[in-house]
Design a protein around this motif. Structure first.
Motif, short mmCIF file in Angstrom:
data_model
loop_
_atom_site.label_atom_id
_atom_site.label_comp_id
_atom_site.label_asym_id
_atom_site.label_seq_id
_atom_site.Cartn_x
_atom_site.Cartn_y
_atom_site.Cartn_z
N TYR A 1 1.85 0.91 5.02
CA TYR A 1 0.63 0.88 5.82
C TYR A 1 0.45 -0.48 6.48
O TYR A 1 1.15 -1.44 6.15
CB TYR A 1 -0.59 1.22 4.95
CG TYR A 1 -1.04 0.12 4.02
CD1 TYR A 1 -0.33 -0.17 2.87
CD2 TYR A 1 -2.19 -0.65 4.30
CE1 TYR A 1 -0.73 -1.18 2.01
CE2 TYR A 1 -2.59 -1.66 3.45
CZ TYR A 1 -1.86 -1.92 2.30
OH TYR A 1 -2.26 -2.93 1.47
N HIS B 1 1.67 -7.17 13.35
CA HIS B 1 1.55 -6.05 12.41
C HIS B 1 2.65 -5.02 12.63
O HIS B 1 3.17 -4.44 11.67
CB HIS B 1 0.16 -5.41 12.52
CG HIS B 1 -0.90 -6.26 11.87
ND1 HIS B 1 -1.18 -6.22 10.53
CD2 HIS B 1 -1.71 -7.22 12.39
CE1 HIS B 1 -2.12 -7.10 10.25
NE2 HIS B 1 -2.47 -7.72 11.36
N LYS C 1 4.85 -3.56 2.41
CA LYS C 1 3.44 -3.13 2.37
C LYS C 1 3.39 -1.64 2.04
O LYS C 1 3.09 -0.80 2.89
CB LYS C 1 2.76 -3.46 3.70
CG LYS C 1 1.24 -3.65 3.57
CD LYS C 1 0.71 -4.37 4.80
CE LYS C 1 -0.80 -4.27 4.93
NZ LYS C 1 -1.57 -4.85 3.86
N GLU D 1 -0.34 -14.34 -5.36
CA GLU D 1 -1.28 -14.08 -4.26
C GLU D 1 -2.50 -13.40 -4.86
O GLU D 1 -2.66 -13.36 -6.08
CB GLU D 1 -0.61 -13.22 -3.19
CG GLU D 1 -0.12 -11.87 -3.71
CD GLU D 1 0.49 -10.99 -2.63
OE1 GLU D 1 0.21 -11.18 -1.44
OE2 GLU D 1 1.25 -10.07 -3.00
N HIS E 1 -5.52 -8.27 -2.59
CA HIS E 1 -5.30 -7.80 -1.21
C HIS E 1 -5.43 -8.94 -0.19
O HIS E 1 -5.89 -8.74 0.93
CB HIS E 1 -6.21 -6.61 -0.87
CG HIS E 1 -7.67 -6.86 -1.00
ND1 HIS E 1 -8.45 -7.25 0.06
CD2 HIS E 1 -8.49 -6.79 -2.06
CE1 HIS E 1 -9.69 -7.39 -0.36
NE2 HIS E 1 -9.74 -7.12 -1.63
N SER E 2 -5.01 -10.12 -0.61
CA SER E 2 -5.05 -11.30 0.26
C SER E 2 -3.97 -12.27 -0.20
O SER E 2 -3.47 -12.14 -1.32
CB SER E 2 -6.39 -12.06 0.13
OG SER E 2 -7.48 -11.21 -0.06
N ASN E 3 -3.65 -13.23 0.64
CA ASN E 3 -2.82 -14.35 0.20
C ASN E 3 -3.72 -15.51 -0.20
O ASN E 3 -4.89 -15.56 0.19
CB ASN E 3 -1.88 -14.80 1.33
CG ASN E 3 -0.81 -13.76 1.63
OD1 ASN E 3 -0.84 -13.12 2.68
ND2 ASN E 3 0.12 -13.57 0.73
N LEU F 1 3.18 -10.44 -0.46
CA LEU F 1 3.23 -9.81 0.86
C LEU F 1 3.24 -10.93 1.91
O LEU F 1 2.42 -11.86 1.82
CB LEU F 1 2.00 -8.93 1.08
CG LEU F 1 2.06 -8.18 2.42
CD1 LEU F 1 2.94 -6.94 2.27
CD2 LEU F 1 0.68 -7.79 2.91
N GLY G 1 1.76 -12.16 4.51
CA GLY G 1 0.51 -11.89 5.23
C GLY G 1 0.56 -12.43 6.65
O GLY G 1 1.09 -13.52 6.90
N THR H 1 -2.15 -13.19 8.33
CA THR H 1 -3.16 -14.26 8.39
C THR H 1 -2.59 -15.55 7.78
O THR H 1 -2.83 -16.65 8.29
CB THR H 1 -4.43 -13.82 7.64
OG1 THR H 1 -4.64 -12.43 7.86
CG2 THR H 1 -5.64 -14.60 8.10
N ARG H 2 -1.82 -15.40 6.70
CA ARG H 2 -1.13 -16.55 6.09
C ARG H 2 -0.23 -17.23 7.12
O ARG H 2 -0.22 -18.44 7.25
CB ARG H 2 -0.31 -16.04 4.89
CG ARG H 2 0.65 -17.03 4.29
CD ARG H 2 1.65 -16.31 3.39
NE ARG H 2 2.65 -17.21 2.86
CZ ARG H 2 3.71 -17.66 3.55
NH1 ARG H 2 3.89 -17.27 4.80
NH2 ARG H 2 4.57 -18.49 2.99
N1 PLP Z 1 -1.41 -9.73 0.07
C1 PLP Z 1 -1.66 -8.44 -0.24
C2 PLP Z 1 -1.20 -7.91 -1.54
C3 PLP Z 1 -2.35 -7.62 0.68
O1 PLP Z 1 -2.59 -6.33 0.38
C4 PLP Z 1 -2.80 -8.18 1.91
C5 PLP Z 1 -3.51 -7.37 2.89
O2 PLP Z 1 -3.74 -6.20 2.73
C6 PLP Z 1 -2.53 -9.53 2.16
C7 PLP Z 1 -1.82 -10.27 1.23
C8 PLP Z 1 -2.99 -10.18 3.44
O3 PLP Z 1 -2.16 -9.77 4.51
P1 PLP Z 1 -2.67 -9.83 6.01
O4 PLP Z 1 -3.07 -11.25 6.28
O5 PLP Z 1 -1.49 -9.41 6.82
O6 PLP Z 1 -3.83 -8.90 6.10
#
Ligand code: PLP
Length: 283
Positions: free
Chosen positions: A34, A50, A147, A179, A182-184, A203, A205, A207-208
Motif C-alpha cells: 500500500y 510514492h 510497505k 522506527e 507508522h512513522s520514522n 520502512l 519513509g 517524509t524521512r
Molecule cells: N514507518 C512505517 C512503519 C510506516 O508505516 C510509515 C508510514 O505509513 C512510515 C514509516 C512513514 O513513511 P512515509 O513518510 O512515507 O509516510
C-alpha cells in the motif's frame, strides 16, 4: 461527489457502500502493498516518490502489476476528484496479488493484481503540538522495508500507545531504535540530524527522505546510522515523520520528558517541510 470515496478495480462510489470480492488475497494473507499521502488543492503530495516506492514494493513482493505510473496517477486522481471539498485530503491505495481461491502459493498467471483506493478529508495536527511516545520491543519481521499490508504488530503497538495517552509507539530491537509503528524517527544531537539507515528493519519513509534533504539544504549535517534508546532519550530533539503528520517534535517517551534542547534547528526543519508541502501542492 462524496465525503469519503472508495475505488476498487475501476469502480468508484461512497466508501462505506463499496464491496470487494471475498477471494481478494489482501483479505486472507495481507498479500499486497500500500501507499498513502496527503493531497491539498487536489494535488497529491510527492506522488512520484510514492510511486517509486510502490513499484519497488511490488518488485520485492513479486506482484506482476501491469498498470504504468501514468495510469495509476490517472486512476488516483479520479478518486481525489470525486471527493467533496476539503483543505486536505488523505489518499490511500493498495495493490493486492489478485483474486483467487485461498492458497499460500501464488495464483496462476491469469490472475491480475487488484487496485483499491480511498480518499477522505484529513486535518494535520499543528506542527507545534508535540507528540508523546511509548517505547516497545520491535517484534516485526525482517521485511519492514516493503510497505506490505501485514501491519498487526503496528496495530497492537498503536493500540497500546493510545491506551497510554500517546500518539505513537517507538520500536527498538534490543537497544537499537528502529522506527515508530507508522512513522520514522530521527534525532537532533549536537547540531546533527541522525536517523536509522534504510535496511530491512525500517520502512524507507518518504517524509524521512525529504527531511534529510531539507536538512542538507539548510546546512544541518545528517548521519544515517543506528542510534540507541539511551541516545534517543538524551537527544536534543526527537522528530517523528510520516506522510499524514509530516514532521512532529516529541516531548515525552514513556512519560519521561525528552528533547526541547534544539528548538531553533527543529523549527528550521518544520518550516522548510511545511513550505515544501505548500509549494508542491499549489496548482
Ligand atoms: N514507518 C512505517 C512503519 C510506516 O508505516 C510509515 C508510514 O505509513 C512510515 C514509516 C512513514 O513513511 P512515509 O513518510 O512515507 O509516510
Amino acid at each position: 461527489m462524496w465525503k469519503t470515496v472508495g475505488y476498487y478495480n475501476g469502480e468508484i462510489g461512497p466508501l462505506e457502500e463499496m464491496k470487494i470480492p471475498m477471494n481478494d488475497r489482501a483479505l486472507y494473507f495481507g498479500d499486497g502493498i500500500y501507499e498513502a499521502t496527503c493531497a491539498a488543492n487536489r494535488v497529491p503530495f510527492a506522488i512520484e516518490d510514492h510511486l517509486d516506492r510502490m513499484y519497488n514494493s511490488l518488485r520485492l513482493m513479486e506482484i506482476p502489476f501491469q498498470m504504468d505510473r501514468e495510469q495509476v496517477k490517472a486512476e488516483l486522481q479520479k478518486v481525489i476528484d470525486a471527493a467533496e471539498d476539503s483543505p486536505i485530503h488523505f489518499l490511500y491505495w493498495q495493490v493486492s496479488r489478485g483474486i483467487g481461491p485461498r492458497d499460500h502459493v501464488f495464483p496462476g498467471p491469469g490472475v491480475e493484481p487488484t487496485l483499491m483506493a480511498y480518499v477522505k478529508p484529513h486535518s494535520m495536527k499543528p506542527l507545534d503540538k508535540p507528540f508523546r511516545l511509548i517505547s516497545m520491543e520491535d517484534i516485526r519481521f525482517k521485511l519492514c522495508n516493503i510497505k506490505t499490508l501485514n501491519l498487526i504488530p503496528s496495530v497492537l503497538a498503536n493500540q497500546r500507545a493510545a491506551e497510554a495517552g500517546c500518539d505513537e509507539a517507538v520500536f527498538h530491537r534490543g537497544s537499537r531504535v528502529t522506527e515508530c509503528a507508522h512513522s520514522n524517527v530521527s534525532i537532533l544531537k549536537d547540531g546533527v540530524l541522525r536517523t536509522a539507515p534504510t535496511d530491512e528493519l525500517i520502512l524507507p519513509g518518504i517524509t524521512r527522505k525529504h527531511l534529510l534533504a531539507l536538512a542538507g539544504e539548510n546546512g544541518i549535517p545528517t548521519l544515517e546510522e543506528p542510534f540507541s534508546m539511551v541516545e534517543l532519550m538524551n537527544a536534543d530533539e526527537i522528530i517523528v515523520t510520516s506522510s499524514s503528520a509530516l514532521c512532529m517534535r516529541v516531548e515525552a517517551v514513556d512519560n519521561i520528558p525528552v528533547g526541547g534542547r534544539d528548538p531553533g534547528r527543529l523549527k528550521v526543519l518544520q518550516d522548510a517541510y511545511l513550505a515544501k508541502f505548500r509549494r508542491e501542492t499549489t496548482k
